[in-house]
Design a protein around this motif. Structure first.
Motif, PDB file in Angstrom:
ATOM      1  N   ALA A   1       9.208 -12.598  36.355  1.00  0.00           N
ATOM      2  CA  ALA A   1       9.727 -12.864  35.020  1.00  0.00           C
ATOM      3  C   ALA A   1      11.031 -13.647  35.178  1.00  0.00           C
ATOM      4  O   ALA A   1      11.843 -13.348  36.050  1.00  0.00           O
ATOM      5  CB  ALA A   1       9.967 -11.570  34.270  1.00  0.00           C
ATOM      6  N   ARG A   2      11.221 -14.653  34.311  1.00  0.00           N
ATOM      7  CA  ARG A   2      12.377 -15.547  34.414  1.00  0.00           C
ATOM      8  C   ARG A   2      13.579 -15.088  33.598  1.00  0.00           C
ATOM      9  O   ARG A   2      14.666 -15.628  33.749  1.00  0.00           O
ATOM     10  CB  ARG A   2      11.992 -16.950  33.968  1.00  0.00           C
ATOM     11  N   ASP A   3      13.382 -14.147  32.694  1.00  0.00           N
ATOM     12  CA  ASP A   3      14.503 -13.656  31.886  1.00  0.00           C
ATOM     13  C   ASP A   3      14.266 -12.198  31.536  1.00  0.00           C
ATOM     14  O   ASP A   3      13.178 -11.656  31.757  1.00  0.00           O
ATOM     15  CB  ASP A   3      14.685 -14.511  30.628  1.00  0.00           C
ATOM     16  N   GLY A   4      15.291 -11.561  30.996  1.00  0.00           N
ATOM     17  CA  GLY A   4      15.220 -10.141  30.709  1.00  0.00           C
ATOM     18  C   GLY A   4      14.180  -9.760  29.671  1.00  0.00           C
ATOM     19  O   GLY A   4      13.491  -8.749  29.814  1.00  0.00           O
ATOM     20  N   LEU A   5      14.051 -10.570  28.640  1.00  0.00           N
ATOM     21  CA  LEU A   5      13.084 -10.259  27.580  1.00  0.00           C
ATOM     22  C   LEU A   5      11.653 -10.314  28.115  1.00  0.00           C
ATOM     23  O   LEU A   5      10.856  -9.398  27.887  1.00  0.00           O
ATOM     24  CB  LEU A   5      13.262 -11.223  26.404  1.00  0.00           C
TER      25      LEU A   5
ATOM     26  N   PHE B   1      20.871  -8.401  37.480  1.00  0.00           N
ATOM     27  CA  PHE B   1      21.764  -7.841  36.466  1.00  0.00           C
ATOM     28  C   PHE B   1      22.182  -8.876  35.433  1.00  0.00           C
ATOM     29  O   PHE B   1      22.365  -8.550  34.262  1.00  0.00           O
ATOM     30  CB  PHE B   1      22.997  -7.234  37.150  1.00  0.00           C
ATOM     31  N   LEU B   2      22.323 -10.122  35.847  1.00  0.00           N
ATOM     32  CA  LEU B   2      22.750 -11.185  34.930  1.00  0.00           C
ATOM     33  C   LEU B   2      21.558 -12.077  34.608  1.00  0.00           C
ATOM     34  O   LEU B   2      21.109 -12.850  35.447  1.00  0.00           O
ATOM     35  CB  LEU B   2      23.877 -12.007  35.561  1.00  0.00           C
ATOM     36  N   LEU B   3      21.048 -11.937  33.391  1.00  0.00           N
ATOM     37  CA  LEU B   3      19.840 -12.652  32.982  1.00  0.00           C
ATOM     38  C   LEU B   3      20.024 -13.271  31.594  1.00  0.00           C
ATOM     39  O   LEU B   3      20.767 -12.735  30.776  1.00  0.00           O
ATOM     40  CB  LEU B   3      18.644 -11.690  32.901  1.00  0.00           C
ATOM     41  N   PRO B   4      19.294 -14.365  31.310  1.00  0.00           N
ATOM     42  CA  PRO B   4      19.303 -14.909  29.946  1.00  0.00           C
ATOM     43  C   PRO B   4      18.392 -14.095  29.019  1.00  0.00           C
ATOM     44  O   PRO B   4      17.560 -13.312  29.480  1.00  0.00           O
ATOM     45  CB  PRO B   4      18.757 -16.332  30.139  1.00  0.00           C
ATOM     46  N   LYS B   5      18.569 -14.277  27.733  1.00  0.00           N
ATOM     47  CA  LYS B   5      17.787 -13.671  26.640  1.00  0.00           C
ATOM     48  C   LYS B   5      18.010 -12.177  26.488  1.00  0.00           C
ATOM     49  O   LYS B   5      18.159 -11.686  25.389  1.00  0.00           O
ATOM     50  CB  LYS B   5      16.301 -13.999  26.727  1.00  0.00           C
TER      51      LYS B   5
ATOM     52  N   SER C   1      20.036  -9.206  29.025  1.00  0.00           N
ATOM     53  CA  SER C   1      20.660  -8.994  30.338  1.00  0.00           C
ATOM     54  C   SER C   1      19.950  -7.871  31.103  1.00  0.00           C
ATOM     55  O   SER C   1      19.237  -7.054  30.515  1.00  0.00           O
ATOM     56  CB  SER C   1      22.136  -8.632  30.164  1.00  0.00           C
ATOM     57  N   GLY C   2      20.182  -7.842  32.394  1.00  0.00           N
ATOM     58  CA  GLY C   2      19.633  -6.767  33.212  1.00  0.00           C
ATOM     59  C   GLY C   2      20.145  -5.416  32.747  1.00  0.00           C
ATOM     60  O   GLY C   2      19.431  -4.413  32.787  1.00  0.00           O
ATOM     61  N   TRP C   3      21.389  -5.368  32.283  1.00  0.00           N
ATOM     62  CA  TRP C   3      21.966  -4.139  31.746  1.00  0.00           C
ATOM     63  C   TRP C   3      21.187  -3.680  30.518  1.00  0.00           C
ATOM     64  O   TRP C   3      20.875  -2.503  30.375  1.00  0.00           O
ATOM     65  CB  TRP C   3      23.438  -4.365  31.418  1.00  0.00           C
ATOM     66  N   GLU C   4      20.850  -4.619  29.639  1.00  0.00           N
ATOM     67  CA  GLU C   4      20.081  -4.277  28.430  1.00  0.00           C
ATOM     68  C   GLU C   4      18.666  -3.823  28.794  1.00  0.00           C
ATOM     69  O   GLU C   4      18.140  -2.876  28.199  1.00  0.00           O
ATOM     70  CB  GLU C   4      20.035  -5.471  27.469  1.00  0.00           C
TER      71      GLU C   4
ATOM     72  N   ILE D   1      12.305  -9.555  38.328  1.00  0.00           N
ATOM     73  CA  ILE D   1      12.902 -10.156  37.139  1.00  0.00           C
ATOM     74  C   ILE D   1      14.194 -10.832  37.563  1.00  0.00           C
ATOM     75  O   ILE D   1      15.195 -10.170  37.854  1.00  0.00           O
ATOM     76  CB  ILE D   1      13.199  -9.089  36.053  1.00  0.00           C
ATOM     77  N   ASP D   2      14.155 -12.151  37.647  1.00  0.00           N
ATOM     78  CA  ASP D   2      15.322 -12.924  38.070  1.00  0.00           C
ATOM     79  C   ASP D   2      15.194 -14.335  37.515  1.00  0.00           C
ATOM     80  O   ASP D   2      14.103 -14.909  37.541  1.00  0.00           O
ATOM     81  CB  ASP D   2      15.407 -12.957  39.599  1.00  0.00           C
ATOM     82  N   ASP D   3      16.294 -14.894  37.027  1.00  0.00           N
ATOM     83  CA  ASP D   3      16.249 -16.250  36.484  1.00  0.00           C
ATOM     84  C   ASP D   3      16.252 -17.304  37.583  1.00  0.00           C
ATOM     85  O   ASP D   3      16.015 -18.472  37.316  1.00  0.00           O
ATOM     86  CB  ASP D   3      17.397 -16.491  35.489  1.00  0.00           C
ATOM     87  N   SER D   4      16.455 -16.889  38.836  1.00  0.00           N
ATOM     88  CA  SER D   4      16.439 -17.814  39.964  1.00  0.00           C
ATOM     89  C   SER D   4      15.054 -17.820  40.618  1.00  0.00           C
ATOM     90  O   SER D   4      14.608 -16.801  41.160  1.00  0.00           O
ATOM     91  CB  SER D   4      17.485 -17.408  40.999  1.00  0.00           C
TER      92      SER D   4
END
Length: 187
Positions: free
Chosen positions: A33-37, A55-59, A61-64, A9-12
């Motif tokens: 997966a391109r975003d956290g959701l 950890f830093l993702l759109p929609k 976050s990795g924390w969520e 799971i990474d937006d990159s």
């Protein structure tokens, strides 16, 4: 299709491709997966054998995503490698030592990735069982004394689960050995 799934799971796209390229071909099915959701939905639907989470993702976050995964015992027991180029932001939310997951700092090399995967697999086993998971220790009573058939059925179901999990662990050990051999051959 492989029986063992790794979810990245990474937006990159570069990171997702890099992880895919660092793993031996044919041993794993790599899901992306391109975003956290999207990633959290894939965790719930696909039940991967390993999660690599930015950890830093759109929609979402990795924390969520991490917090949601922690709510369900069968999800939080999936080995997790948290990835970030900014460890200080991770430490704002989670203090070290990271007890139940591994951390790898971006950018990482293949040896760092393999070490983090091994660490995550070991740490995932440390999760305490929730109160609802019953012990099969001799003398431990899970139901009332007069309910022998229900207890026998429960015990049989637990034994089947243990046998299945033991087989899966052996397969994972074998695949980890193949991964280490592959990496050694590339070094």
């Amino acid at each position: 299709m492989s029986a063992h799934k790794i979810l990245v799971i990474d937006d990159s796209k570069v990171i997702r491709m890099r992880v895919r390229d660092m793993l031996p071909q044919g041993n794993f099915e790599v899901l992306e997966a391109r975003d956290g959701l999207e990633g959290f939905n894939m965790i719930r639907n696909e039940r991967p054998n390993l999660i690599m989470l930015d950890f830093l993702l759109p929609k979402m976050s990795g924390w969520e995503v991490y917090q949601e995964v922690q709510k369900e015992y069968d999800l939080k027991c999936i080995p997790l490698v948290l990835m970030s180029g900014r460890k200080e932001e991770v430490l704002e939310k989670l203090s070290e030592p990271f007890e139940y997951f591994a951390f790898v700092e971006k950018p990482f090399e293949q040896k760092d990735l393999v070490a983090a995967i091994k660490e995550a697999m070991l740490k995932a086993k440390k999760h305490p069982k929730p109160a609802g998971v019953m012990s099969t220790e001799p003398g431990y009573q899970t139901t009332s004394p007069g309910d022998g058939s229900a207890m026998a059925a429960e015990l049989a179901a637990l034994k089947r689960q243990v046998a299945q999990m033991s087989g899966e662990i052996e397969t994972l050990k074998k695949q980890l050995g193949q991964l280490v051999t592959f990496i050694k051959s590339k070094l």
